[in-house]
Design an enzyme around this catalytic site. Sequence first.
Site, short mmCIF file in Angstrom:
data_model
loop_
_atom_site.label_atom_id
_atom_site.label_comp_id
_atom_site.label_asym_id
_atom_site.label_seq_id
_atom_site.Cartn_x
_atom_site.Cartn_y
_atom_site.Cartn_z
CB CYS A 196 -2.80 7.17 -3.51
SG CYS A 196 -1.90 5.64 -3.58
CD GLU A 197 -7.61 4.87 1.41
OE1 GLU A 197 -7.81 5.79 2.21
OE2 GLU A 197 -8.43 3.97 1.18
CG HIS A 198 -4.78 2.02 -2.58
ND1 HIS A 198 -5.45 2.69 -3.59
CD2 HIS A 198 -5.74 1.49 -1.78
CE1 HIS A 198 -6.75 2.55 -3.42
NE2 HIS A 198 -6.95 1.85 -2.33
CG HIS A 199 0.63 2.20 -4.10
ND1 HIS A 199 -0.58 2.31 -4.74
CD2 HIS A 199 1.06 0.93 -4.33
CE1 HIS A 199 -0.88 1.16 -5.34
NE2 HIS A 199 0.10 0.31 -5.11
CD GLN A 256 -9.15 11.82 -8.76
OE1 GLN A 256 -8.06 11.31 -9.04
NE2 GLN A 256 -9.90 12.41 -9.67
CG HIS A 308 -3.95 8.57 -8.80
ND1 HIS A 308 -4.50 8.26 -7.58
CD2 HIS A 308 -4.84 9.38 -9.42
CE1 HIS A 308 -5.67 8.85 -7.46
NE2 HIS A 308 -5.91 9.52 -8.57
CB CYS A 368 0.27 4.44 -7.03
SG CYS A 368 -1.45 4.75 -7.44
N1 LIG Z 1 -10.37 4.02 -7.36
C1 LIG Z 1 -9.17 4.47 -7.01
N2 LIG Z 1 -8.10 3.67 -7.15
C2 LIG Z 1 -6.91 4.17 -6.80
C3 LIG Z 1 -6.71 5.45 -6.30
N3 LIG Z 1 -5.38 5.62 -6.07
C4 LIG Z 1 -4.81 4.47 -6.42
N4 LIG Z 1 -5.71 3.58 -6.86
C5 LIG Z 1 -5.59 2.20 -7.34
O1 LIG Z 1 -5.65 1.32 -6.25
C6 LIG Z 1 -5.31 0.02 -6.74
C7 LIG Z 1 -4.63 -0.78 -5.70
O2 LIG Z 1 -4.55 -2.05 -6.27
P1 LIG Z 1 -3.89 -3.33 -5.63
O3 LIG Z 1 -4.02 -4.42 -6.63
O4 LIG Z 1 -4.40 -3.55 -4.25
O5 LIG Z 1 -2.37 -2.84 -5.47
P2 LIG Z 1 -1.15 -3.10 -6.46
O6 LIG Z 1 -0.86 -4.56 -6.53
O7 LIG Z 1 -0.03 -2.23 -6.00
O8 LIG Z 1 -1.75 -2.61 -7.85
P3 LIG Z 1 -1.05 -1.96 -9.12
O9 LIG Z 1 -1.07 -0.48 -8.88
O10 LIG Z 1 -1.93 -2.33 -10.26
O11 LIG Z 1 0.35 -2.49 -9.22
C8 LIG Z 1 -4.48 0.28 -7.99
O12 LIG Z 1 -5.26 -0.14 -9.08
C9 LIG Z 1 -4.32 1.81 -8.02
O13 LIG Z 1 -4.22 2.30 -9.33
C10 LIG Z 1 -7.86 6.27 -6.15
O14 LIG Z 1 -7.80 7.42 -5.70
N5 LIG Z 1 -9.06 5.74 -6.51
ZN LIG Z 2 -1.64 4.39 -5.09
#
Ligand SMILES: Nc1nc2c(ncn2[C@@H]2O[C@H](COP(=O)(O)OP(=O)(O)OP(=O)(O)O)[C@@H](O)[C@H]2O)c(=O)[nH]1
Ligand SMILES: [Zn+2]
Length: 204
Positions: free
Chosen positions: A95-98, A136, A164, A166
């Site tokens: 996942c590109e966020h974490h 995704q 996921h 994360c």
């Molecule tokens: N729509 C979508 N969301 C994703 C995907 N992979 C991870 N996420 C979500 O991306 C979001 C990033 O949220 P942020 O609030 O910026 O990051 P964060 O503070 O680490 O959020 P938490 O995961 O809720 O602790 C989270 O809600 C993840 O669950 C994906 O493939 N699609």
């Molecule tokens: Zn993630």
Amino acid sequence: MSCAADDDIDPENPLNKPDVPENVQAAIRTLIEWAGDDPSREGLLDTPKRVGRAWLEYCEGYKEDPAIHLSRVFEEVGGYEEIVLLKDIPFQSACEHHMAPITGKAHIAYLPDKKVVGISKLARVLHGFASRLQVQERLTAEVADCIWDNLEPQGVAVVIEAQHGCMTGRGVKTPGVAMTTSRMMGCFLEDPRSRKEVMSLMGY
Ligand SMILES: Nc1nc2c(ncn2[C@@H]2O[C@H](COP(=O)(O)OP(=O)(O)OP(=O)(O)O)[C@@H](O)[C@H]2O)c(=O)[nH]1
Ligand SMILES: [Zn+2]
């Protein structure tokens, strides 16, 4: 001159392992230290190199355009005019966020028009897009669009179910929850009966 095939190359031989640049290793040592461990202890000495190589593998999709897998098509398929489905294809992405793992399975179907492709190529397209930093929704759309653009079929349907890391291992800590995404194109978007048929073949 050596004529060894790629298959003959021993990936365990250190001479055949890709170099990990010093700045990449330094970044991983910094992360280890910041996480609370000592990057100079024996068990962690080679970890920056291993992590670097692991990420080269996780992200090997950047090396090529997955569309190359759809360039060899069979145009003579004896008038086959039904759905082709590859079901339950396991895959891994990040996942590109974490940069946490996304693991799941994909179902990829198309209704051919003139072009049919070797069935393994659908999985190769999936892995090509999955082996990148992803969300995704984009992964689902990229796989469907690639098949649509290159095979010019009557319809494409892609459904992905994934967990996921994360969400399971951190943050909201909710193991067992799967996310489902889909992209329907052509007849699967426009014709409810076709969509019903493909969804039923996929097991929904
Ligand atoms: N729509 C979508 N969301 C994703 C995907 N992979 C991870 N996420 C979500 O991306 C979001 C990033 O949220 P942020 O609030 O910026 O990051 P964060 O503070 O680490 O959020 P938490 O995961 O809720 O602790 C989270 O809600 C993840 O669950 C994906 O493939 N699609
Ligand atoms: Zn993630």
